[in-house]
Design an enzyme around this catalytic site. Structure first.
Site, PDB file in Angstrom:
ATOM      1  N   THR A 199      48.982  30.744  31.426  1.00 41.88           N
ATOM      2  CA  THR A 199      49.123  31.899  32.316  1.00 41.88           C
ATOM      3  C   THR A 199      50.590  32.242  32.502  1.00 41.88           C
ATOM      4  O   THR A 199      51.440  31.356  32.469  1.00 41.88           O
ATOM      5  CB  THR A 199      48.482  31.526  33.673  1.00 41.88           C
ATOM      6  OG1 THR A 199      47.079  31.470  33.478  1.00 41.88           O
ATOM      7  CG2 THR A 199      48.801  32.522  34.769  1.00 41.88           C
ATOM      8  N   ASP A 230      42.140  31.822  39.760  1.00 39.25           N
ATOM      9  CA  ASP A 230      43.003  32.090  40.919  1.00 39.25           C
ATOM     10  C   ASP A 230      44.003  33.216  40.695  1.00 39.25           C
ATOM     11  O   ASP A 230      44.487  33.818  41.662  1.00 39.25           O
ATOM     12  CB  ASP A 230      43.785  30.818  41.282  1.00 39.25           C
ATOM     13  CG  ASP A 230      44.677  30.360  40.111  1.00 39.25           C
ATOM     14  OD1 ASP A 230      44.183  30.358  38.957  1.00 39.25           O
ATOM     15  OD2 ASP A 230      45.843  30.027  40.341  1.00 39.25           O
ATOM     16  N   GLY A 253      42.312  26.898  38.035  1.00 40.45           N
ATOM     17  CA  GLY A 253      42.150  27.936  39.049  1.00 40.45           C
ATOM     18  C   GLY A 253      41.210  27.620  40.197  1.00 40.45           C
ATOM     19  O   GLY A 253      41.464  28.004  41.339  1.00 40.45           O
TER      20      GLY A 253
HETATM   21  N1  ASP Z   1      45.015  29.550  36.643  1.00 37.43           N
HETATM   22  C1  ASP Z   1      44.369  30.135  35.500  1.00 37.43           C
HETATM   23  C2  ASP Z   1      42.892  30.212  35.748  1.00 37.43           C
HETATM   24  O1  ASP Z   1      42.333  29.290  36.293  1.00 37.43           O
HETATM   25  C3  ASP Z   1      44.584  29.357  34.256  1.00 37.43           C
HETATM   26  C4  ASP Z   1      46.028  29.155  33.904  1.00 37.43           C
HETATM   27  O2  ASP Z   1      46.859  28.938  34.773  1.00 37.43           O
HETATM   28  O3  ASP Z   1      46.334  29.222  32.706  1.00 37.43           O
HETATM   29  O4  ASP Z   1      42.287  31.172  35.344  1.00 37.43           O
END
Ligand code: ASP
Length: 333
Positions: A199, A230, A253
């Site tokens: 992300t 998240d 998340g």
């Molecule tokens: N936080 C993101 C999610 O859960 C994943 C990530 O941080 O790559 O969708």
């Protein structure tokens, strides 16, 4: 900023909004930005020198783009967008082009943005074919009466707003296709197959003393049933408030939603009189105790740009008006 001054800052900021003035302009031209490109099991042993260099170069490009906006007196909102867009275009990261695959082999994107001056926010969840999801999240904030739009409705809104679209194949990379295949054949979880989250996010303080935060992602490999993480949840993956700080998160998340990570860090600084690093470390430790992992980038009112993670690495960078400008990957850097 030190917690002692936070209630005073809120009072003064409330005043300046009433007077329609930018909140608490910095007298010294101070600005600050931090970016991330995901956290996870990122160790020197499992990176080739070429991969290491490629990530650093991509982070540097994003950081410089955001810092340029701030240095030239632009807004924190424009700076974070300028930093996030190149990472959305870069297949190294799990956002925009190069995002992870859903269980059905599709790509569904989530993003959010928040303006710390007004606490206006915009978010999109589960959208397809949008080249820069962060742009669309910002349009939701500025051009709709809502905070979050999802799926087909969000895509329809994007078309009405003239937001750039790309064909679905443009987003798909071999590396991410392979991850989904491995997940299915070896019956792995999203965590096992990815070991790192990709992300992207950015947080900034501009010369007028305004803050902003933004996050953009493809979510987690093999996500099903319209799963949303998240990143597009204001208060979980993204939060900004001129009175305390701006936060963008990356990690597992579900845990970041349950812990309300981004809002909790700002609240601890604002109401809890807590040092910013301690606030971030405490909340990330809480995520760890719950069983989750990941990290955050934070810029506080004083312009301090900091990181916190419970993983072995996080692609990240920070730059300030005081001359700091660095990118890093491993936790011990
Ligand atoms: N936080 C993101 C999610 O859960 C994943 C990530 O941080 O790559 O969708």
């Amino acid at each position: 900023m030190s917690g002692f001054f936070a209630p005073l800052a809120r009072l003064l900021a409330a005043f300046s909004i009433v007077l329609s003035m930018p909140a608490m302009a910095q007298e010294d031209g101070r600005w600050s930005i931090a970016i991330h490109g995901g956290a996870g099991t990122i160790a020197r042993d499992n990176m080739t020198p070429e991969q290491d260099a490629a990530y650093r170069e991509a982070l540097r490009k994003a950081l410089d783009a955001g810092a340029k906006v701030l240095r030239e007196g632009g807004t924190a909102m424009d700076a974070i967008q300028a930093a996030i867009e190149p990472m959305e275009d870069d297949p190294l990261f799990n956002a925009g082009r190069g995002a992870v695959f859903t269980w059905d082999g599709d790509i569904e994107l989530d993003a959010s943005i928040m303006d710390g001056r007004t606490r206006d926010a915009g978010a999109i969840a589960g959208v397809r074919g949008i080249r820069h999801p962060i742009q669309l999240a910002r349009k939701v904030m500025t051009e709709s009466p809502h905070v979050m739009l999802s799926g087909e409705g969000a895509e329809k809104f994007a078309a009405e707003q003239g937001i750039e679209k790309m064909p679905s194949e443009w987003f798909k990379t071999e590396r991410r296709r392979e991850s989904l295949k491995r997940m299915k054949t070896e019956k792995l979880s999203a965590i096992d197959v990815d070991v790192k989250f990709g992300t992207v996010g950015a947080v900034a303080l501009d010369q007028d003393g305004n803050m902003a935060a933004g996050t953009s992602t493809g979510g987690m490999t093999g996500k099903r049933w319209g799963r949303i993480g998240d990143a597009p949840i204001i208060g979980a993956g993204t939060y900004a408030d001129n009175c305390s700080c701006a936060v963008s998160a990356t990690g597992w998340g579900e845990f970041f939603i349950r812990a309300g990570v981004a809002r909790m860090i700002c609240a601890r600084i604002d109401l809890g009189n807590e040092d910013s690093q301690l606030a971030a470390d405490t909340v990330i430790a809480e995520v760890g105790e719950m069983g989750g992992d990941g990290g955050v980038i934070v810029v506080d009112r004083s312009g301090y740009a900091l990181f916190s993670m419970n993983t072995s690495g996080m692609y990240r960078g920070r730059a300030t008006s005081e001359g700091l400008s660095e990118v890093a990957i491993y936790a011990d850097e």
